[in-house]
Every structure is written in C-alpha cells, then in structure tokens.
Design a protein around this motif. Structure first.
Motif, PDB file in Angstrom:
ATOM      1  N   UNK A  45       0.803  -1.224   0.000  1.00  0.00           N
ATOM      2  CA  UNK A  45       0.000   0.000   0.000  1.00  0.00           C
ATOM      3  C   UNK A  45       0.833   1.270   0.000  1.00  0.00           C
ATOM      4  N   UNK A  46       1.792   1.330   0.851  1.00  0.00           N
ATOM      5  CA  UNK A  46       2.506   2.582   1.005  1.00  0.00           C
ATOM      6  C   UNK A  46       3.842   2.300   1.666  1.00  0.00           C
ATOM      7  N   UNK A  47       4.789   3.204   1.413  1.00  0.00           N
ATOM      8  CA  UNK A  47       6.091   3.051   2.064  1.00  0.00           C
ATOM      9  C   UNK A  47       5.950   3.452   3.523  1.00  0.00           C
ATOM     10  N   UNK A  48       6.727   2.851   4.361  1.00  0.00           N
ATOM     11  CA  UNK A  48       6.656   3.186   5.779  1.00  0.00           C
ATOM     12  C   UNK A  48       5.514   2.519   6.504  1.00  0.00           C
TER      13      UNK A  48
END
Lengths: 173, 353
Positions: B147-150
């Motif tokens: 989904x997303x970095x981090x």
C-alpha cells in the motif's frame, strides 16, 4: 502501471477502511445517511490524492484527517446550514437498537448539539485517543485552541447530559 | 475527572459500534468520481499551460503555442474485454466457500477482482471478507507492504501445503498463532498447479478454525479462465459506444443502501462521457414499482429506469442527458438491453451482441 497501482491499492484500502470511516463519520454528524455521504466524499478525495497517501507514514490518520476536514468544511456551506435546521430523517434506519439505547441516544443527541469543531475535537481526543498536539495537527489549529475546544465541549456535554440517570458507579459526565 | 473521561471514551466507542443500517458507501463510485476530478484537473492544468505558453509566445515572439504538442493527459484507458461477448471474465474462481458466502466480481485494472462476503455473525458488526487474487505466471508476489512506504512490517510464516504445493501466510506478527482468526488482516499465498501464485486476503474471519477454513477455500480455487453469465445482453451497440467496465455484486451488500440480493452494473464510454446502467431484481416495495419507465434522482444524478422480466434497469450519466445524445436519450438507450430475469440458468455469457 502507476495508474493500475492506484486502482488496486485504493480499492483495497477503501474497502477495508470504509466501515471504520463510516463509524467515525457517524460520531461527527450523528446521522448514518450523512455519514455515508461524508465517507463517499472522503474516499473520492483520497483517490484524487492517492500519490500523497502513499507517502504518508500513517495512512489511517491521513484518511481520518480528510474525513474530519470534509465534515468541518461541509458545516460551513450554506446548504449544510440549511440542512442542519431541518427535522431529523426518520423511518429509513432499520438497524437494531444499541445495547444501551438510552445512553447511546443521549450521547448522540448531546454530541449533535455541540458546535462542529468542539464535536470533532472530542471525537479525536477521546474516541481516537489522540494527544492535544496530534488533534491540533489533524484540525490544522493550535494546541491552545484544541485545549479550549475540549474544555468547552466537555462543559457542554456535562450540561446536556446532566439530567441523565446516575450510573451504578455514581458517575456522570 | 479521569473517570468521567473514561466513561466518555467508552460511550463514544459504544456509540460508534452501535448497529448501523446497511452502508451506502460505494467504493467503485468514489474511484470513478475521483477519476473524473483528476481528468478535469489535468484538463484545467493543460489549459493553464496553454494560456501561459500563449502569453509567453506573444511576448518573446517565439513560434506559436500550436507548435507545441502537450503530453496527453493520463486518461483512463480500460483493458478491452477478454471475450468478444462477455466482458466479465476471471482467471480463477472460488470453489468451496462456507455457507452464506456470496462472490462479488469487482472491476480492477488488468481484470476483475473477486471478493467473497460472508454473513455478519450474530451480535457482530463485520462480516468476513475474502479476496481472491492470482499473479501472472512467472511473478513471485513481493512480501513488502503493497500500500505505502513506511507501512507496518509484514512477516512470512510457513503454512501447511495447499493440495501438496508450497503455501505461506503473510501477516503482521512473526507467529501464526493469531492468524487469521486474531486481529489484523492475513493473506494465504500458495502455488497453483500451473505454477502461478494465488492469494487469499482475509478480514474479519471469525473463530479458531479460520486458518483451516481459508485452507479449504484455497483448495477449492479453480485456476482457469471463466466467463461469468450476466442477467442481460446488449444488442446493436450504437456507433461510438465503447465498453468500459462491468461488475456483479452479490450477497447482503450487493447494492449498499438497498436490500437487493444482487446487482450488475455496466459502463460504456461515448464522446469522453461515461454512461452507467444498473440491472437488479425489481423490489416490490420500491416507490413507483410498476411497468414502464420512470425518472428520478439518486445522489444528485438523474436516472431513468424501466422494469421488465422482474428486473429493474436504471441508467444515469454524470453529464446528464447529453451523454445519450448519440442514442436518442436514456429511454432509447435502455431499449438496447434485453433483461433475462432472475433465474440464473437463463443468464448468458453472450452479453455484447
């Protein structure tokens, strides 16, 4: 390829978070139908800003901020001010009553009576358990403003709920 | 004071968790509206660029802006239907599912995604959801967050083989003791008979036997191209109309905000505008439920409906009646549809005639 990623990622995120956002929206606006509209608009905004969504450390927090700000922006519109004066819609909510209907209804009505910003502040602070600073960040205001909104909101709730039956523990708000 | 705050927190949680009417949130519609906003925004941006460029050209005596070819906006281009006549095609299908589950076919880039929805348990708030995905041959699904970095770290945990082939869980904790019946969402990945990887993503799966249930669902998955029958067909597609997207929702949340058991939606594009048409069982209690056509407004968009063969066909377009100019209006557009009733044995895979 990036567009394809947006579609898939957005669908997964939105499907998995829609119910949670809807419940937060309900706390903010006290009406399931308006909650649906708020979440619908929030998801559309999230789709448009998906590249930004990918970069944030806390996507859930970002989505919640978009929701709260959509709610507050709606309160400022002339249409919403007109709508807020209309009688509550009835007859379409067919869900079963909550476990403690009196208590839940009281709080719902009391929340609905609060000014929108106080309501949003209390929901962020005491439902989401955000700190003063986190709440200020989400609402785009100062920590001092959050403290004063919190204080006024709690004061109003106490006044509105003051006539409610005392619980066995003897506690009232 | 602390007690009072605790009570407020508890009551807010109770209020948020109170039983709710069926949701009217439409994720696919949010994506569609988002795409429209992006297109408008890009068109506006290109217009602004053109104005700035024109001003600059006038000032600097450079060649006219018409010599510059602005990059095309990132418009939405759907994949053509895999079949000449059935636009709803999947590469894998659910086989066995627990009682009460219904499969939804939802549009996604590159094909259709399938989501099986279970019933909301007694006293619960969320019904179980299981997504089925297959990866292209030769592709090894990544372990990292998609989904997303981090985002939160994910862990790979060995799982018992599925039909004797390798399988593993992807989850949020390093042990499978909570998977997938505990908190969080869990994926089961396994290698299918033809070598490609398949994946089940599970949310809200109840009970201690959830892992076994997912294994059994995985063992029932059939990896093969399949055309899904639809309750209508479209004849004599007018010139300029191009198929854009189709979905079929089934189960208690087929059309959120209504109580219909299923609903199919198909979208066509004409002159850059999108026309959506919904086909669902006619609801006896719905207002104005009588043969013939009716006009109404839903979420601010005008829609025209007809009732035939026990079905209700409704069409609407964000651009209003302008979108139907080429076909003579919304009522004329609906005449291109032949509804096939509620008996699924009569549904067809020959949809686009």
């Amino acid at each position: 390829m990036a567009e394809q990623g947006r579609e898939t990622e957005f669908a997964e995120f939105a499907e998995s978070r829609a119910d949670w956002l809807r419940r937060v929206a309900y706390l903010l606006c006290s009406d399931w139908h308006r909650a649906d509209d708020l979440v619908q608009e929030t998801l559309t905004k999230l789709y448009v800003h998906w590249p930004r969504m990918r970069r944030v450390d806390n996507p859930d927090g970002y989505a919640r901020t978009v929701l709260v700000n959509t709610f507050l922006a709606e309160q400022r519109s002339p249409w919403q001010r007109w709508r807020a004066r209309q009688p509550e819609r009835t007859g379409t909510e067919s869900a079963a009553p909550p476990a403690d209907p009196e208590s839940a209804l009281d709080l719902r009505r009391a929340l609905a009576a609060l000014p929108p910003r106080q309501r949003a502040t209390l929901v962020l602070r005491y439902y989401h358990d955000l700190t003063v600073e986190q709440t200020a960040d989400a609402l785009g205001c100062s920590s001092g403003n959050v403290k004063s909104q919190t204080s006024r909101g709690l004061q109003t709730l106490r006044r509105l709920l003051g006539t409610r039956s005392i619980t066995p523990a003897g506690r009232t708000l | 004071m602390s007690d009072q705050i605790d009570e407020l927190t508890r009551e807010l949680s109770d209020l948020a968790a109170s039983p709710a009417p069926v949701s009217g949130v439409d994720v696919a519609m949010a994506a569609r509206n988002g795409r429209v906003r992006l297109r408008r925004r890009r068109a506006t941006a290109l217009g602004a660029v053109a104005v700035v460029a024109a001003v600059a050209a006038a000032v600097t005596q450079l060649p006219s802006v018409g010599d510059r070819s602005p990059a095309p906006a990132g418009t939405h281009v759907s994949a053509p239907p895999a079949s000449a006549t059935d636009p709803l095609v999947v590469n894998a299908s659910f086989g066995w599912l627990p009682a009460g589950f219904a499969v939804n076919y939802l549009p996604a880039r590159g094909g259709i995604r399938q989501r099986a929805d279970g019933r909301i348990p007694q006293g619960g708030l969320m019904g179980p959801i299981v997504w089925l995905t297959t990866y292209p041959k030769g592709t090894t699904p990544p372990l990292g967050d998609r989904w997303y970095s981090g985002g939160p770290r994910k862990y790979r945990i060995d799982a018992p083989p599925v039909d004797g082939r390798p399988a593993y869980w992807v989850g949020m904790t390093p042990t499978s003791s909570q998977a997938p019946g505990g908190s969080g969402d869990w994926d089961l990945r396994w290698q299918t008979a033809d070598g490609r990887w398949a994946e089940l993503e599970a949310s809200y799966m109840p009970g201690s036997s959830a892992q076994q249930t997912l294994h059994r669902i995985a063992e029932g998955v059939v990896v093969a191209r399949k055309e899904i029958p639809l309750p209508f067909w479209v004849s004599a597609l007018p010139k300029g109309f191009a198929f854009e997207q189709v979905d079929l929702a089934q189960g208690p949340q087929a059309m959120r905000g209504t109580r219909v058991p299923w609903a199919a939606r198909i979208f066509f594009k004409v002159d850059g505008m999108s026309i959506g048409t919904t086909i669902q069982p006619d609801q006896p209690e719905s207002a104005g439920s009588k043969p013939g056509s009716t006009d109404s407004t839903v979420r601010g968009a005008a829609q025209t409906c007809v009732r035939e063969q026990g079905l209700q066909l409704c069409t609407s377009a964000m651009q209003g009646v302008d979108a139907y100019r080429a076909v003579g209006g919304p009522k004329a557009w609906l005449k291109h549809f032949t509804p096939l009733g509620t008996d699924r044995d009569k549904w067809t895979t020959h949809v686009l005639g």
